[in-house]
Design a protein around this motif. Sequence first.
Motif, PDB file in Angstrom:
ATOM      1  N   GLU A 144      22.538 -97.460 -33.417  1.00 52.99           N
ATOM      2  CA  GLU A 144      23.164 -98.331 -32.415  1.00 52.99           C
ATOM      3  C   GLU A 144      23.089 -97.726 -31.022  1.00 52.99           C
ATOM      4  OE1 GLU A 144      27.518-100.389 -31.491  1.00 52.99           O
ATOM      5  OE2 GLU A 144      27.093 -99.581 -33.485  1.00 52.99           O
ATOM      6  N   SER A 145      23.398 -96.434 -30.926  1.00 45.36           N
ATOM      7  CA  SER A 145      23.356 -95.759 -29.622  1.00 45.36           C
ATOM      8  C   SER A 145      21.942 -95.682 -29.080  1.00 45.36           C
ATOM      9  CB  SER A 145      23.942 -94.352 -29.741  1.00 45.36           C
ATOM     10  OG  SER A 145      25.309 -94.400 -30.077  1.00 45.36           O
ATOM     11  N   LYS A 148      20.887 -99.057 -27.656  1.00 43.16           N
ATOM     12  CA  LYS A 148      21.561 -99.350 -26.388  1.00 43.16           C
ATOM     13  C   LYS A 148      20.921 -98.616 -25.217  1.00 43.16           C
ATOM     14  CE  LYS A 148      26.203-100.500 -28.078  1.00 43.16           C
ATOM     15  NZ  LYS A 148      27.631-100.069 -28.119  1.00 43.16           N
ATOM     16  N   LEU A 149      20.376 -97.437 -25.478  1.00 41.92           N
ATOM     17  CA  LEU A 149      19.773 -96.643 -24.413  1.00 41.92           C
ATOM     18  C   LEU A 149      18.362 -97.105 -24.046  1.00 41.92           C
ATOM     19  CD1 LEU A 149      21.037 -93.113 -25.528  1.00 41.92           C
ATOM     20  CD2 LEU A 149      21.690 -94.357 -23.450  1.00 41.92           C
ATOM     21  N   LYS A 150      17.797 -98.018 -24.819  1.00 40.98           N
ATOM     22  CA  LYS A 150      16.510 -98.650 -24.529  1.00 40.98           C
ATOM     23  C   LYS A 150      15.385 -97.658 -24.237  1.00 40.98           C
ATOM     24  CE  LYS A 150      18.776-102.792 -22.690  1.00 40.98           C
ATOM     25  NZ  LYS A 150      18.935-103.681 -21.511  1.00 40.98           N
ATOM     26  N   THR A 174      13.026-102.356 -33.685  1.00 39.26           N
ATOM     27  CA  THR A 174      13.158-102.487 -32.233  1.00 39.26           C
ATOM     28  C   THR A 174      11.851-102.747 -31.500  1.00 39.26           C
ATOM     29  OG1 THR A 174      12.892-100.097 -31.947  1.00 39.26           O
ATOM     30  CG2 THR A 174      15.139-100.931 -32.270  1.00 39.26           C
TER      31      THR A 174
END
Length: 394
Positions: A144-145, A148-150, A174
């Motif tokens: 998840e982290s 979020k950091l893409k 992703t």
Amino acid sequence: MEMDRVKRKSARLYRAVIGLSLTILAAGLFGCSQGSASPPNSQAASVLSSDVSSEATSSHRKAADGTRTITDMMGNRITVPDEIRRVYCSSPIGTDFLYTLAPDTLLGWSWALSDEEKKYILSPYKDLPVLGGNMAGQNSINTESVIKLKPDIILDFAHEGQVGEAVKKLSEQTGIPIVEAPSDLDRTEECYRFFGNLLNRKDRGDQLADYVRDSLAKTKAACEKVPADRRMKLYYSESADGLKTDGTDSMHTEVINFVSAINVVDMKTTAMAKGTAVSMEQVLAWNPDVILVNTKMGGSEFLKSVYSDPKWASVSAVKNKRIYTPVSVPFNWFDRPPSMARVLGVQWLASALYPDTVKIDLKSEVQKFYQLFYQAEVSDEQAEALLKASGVDP
């Protein structure tokens, strides 16, 4: 009739002018397309595929969607952003490597840094998030982290091209491309040059690669001068009881192999991600001259008792007090996890084993390495403390 001749002449002139204009326009358009391309220099050439010259040439140019196609170090053709600014590293070896090359692209650590490790880390990066990774065959990725950091890419140092299933799944979920690199010690120089180019850090990559090339070559040449009958027998301890180890076929013992020492464990252990258990009887039979202890794998407990334990008393390394503990801050000089700091570990171990043959000013080399790779100033006292803790006099 005179009028017809004038008309024909005017028509020819008109066509000539139009043709010339179209030629100039085409040239201008072609020039503009070339101007937007990256120049075909050695930097791009070392990153992009050379399978077919026309294909490689076209890959020099930024695609309309801001991507480019490359061949990574394990031979995979992948599409990555033209500008790579955000990188997730799937294992500690990649995290350590990227920190030394381009710390501003590092999104997070594979593990939580200790206060001792943070002493050698630049302030902006000490408190990056812990993102986990694929470590010792175990998945601790904070998916998840990471999402979020893409990240632009996932950097994966895969031993023998084996990408972990968790890393593959993350990429599939992703669409983030995986750029693979080899974990082999003797390909460290190549890694710095490749990723220096890929991340637009060519000068930095070449600087670190040059150090790796020169120091490894110098140390290897010195070690090769050691006569076969004087080569030390080593045992690598990775547990509190001292009876877990790795053999000569493992990535975890590359430093031993590099310095022309003899790893007494010649059994196959590669399949054991966390090492393999051996018996006390086997260790006594091997009778190593030197024992290397990993303090992060229970070694600290082993050190507390080994010199007073009657079971170990007859082992040559114990009798002669030749037990060494590789430095692990900020990154390990030897193993668990292995890192680019093995380049310094090679010099440390070679000097410790063969001081009469391998002439290295270790204190000075520690200071040089930490300044160059970590941008950390290390005092004489700090360098001496690191070496003393490893069991080697500075």
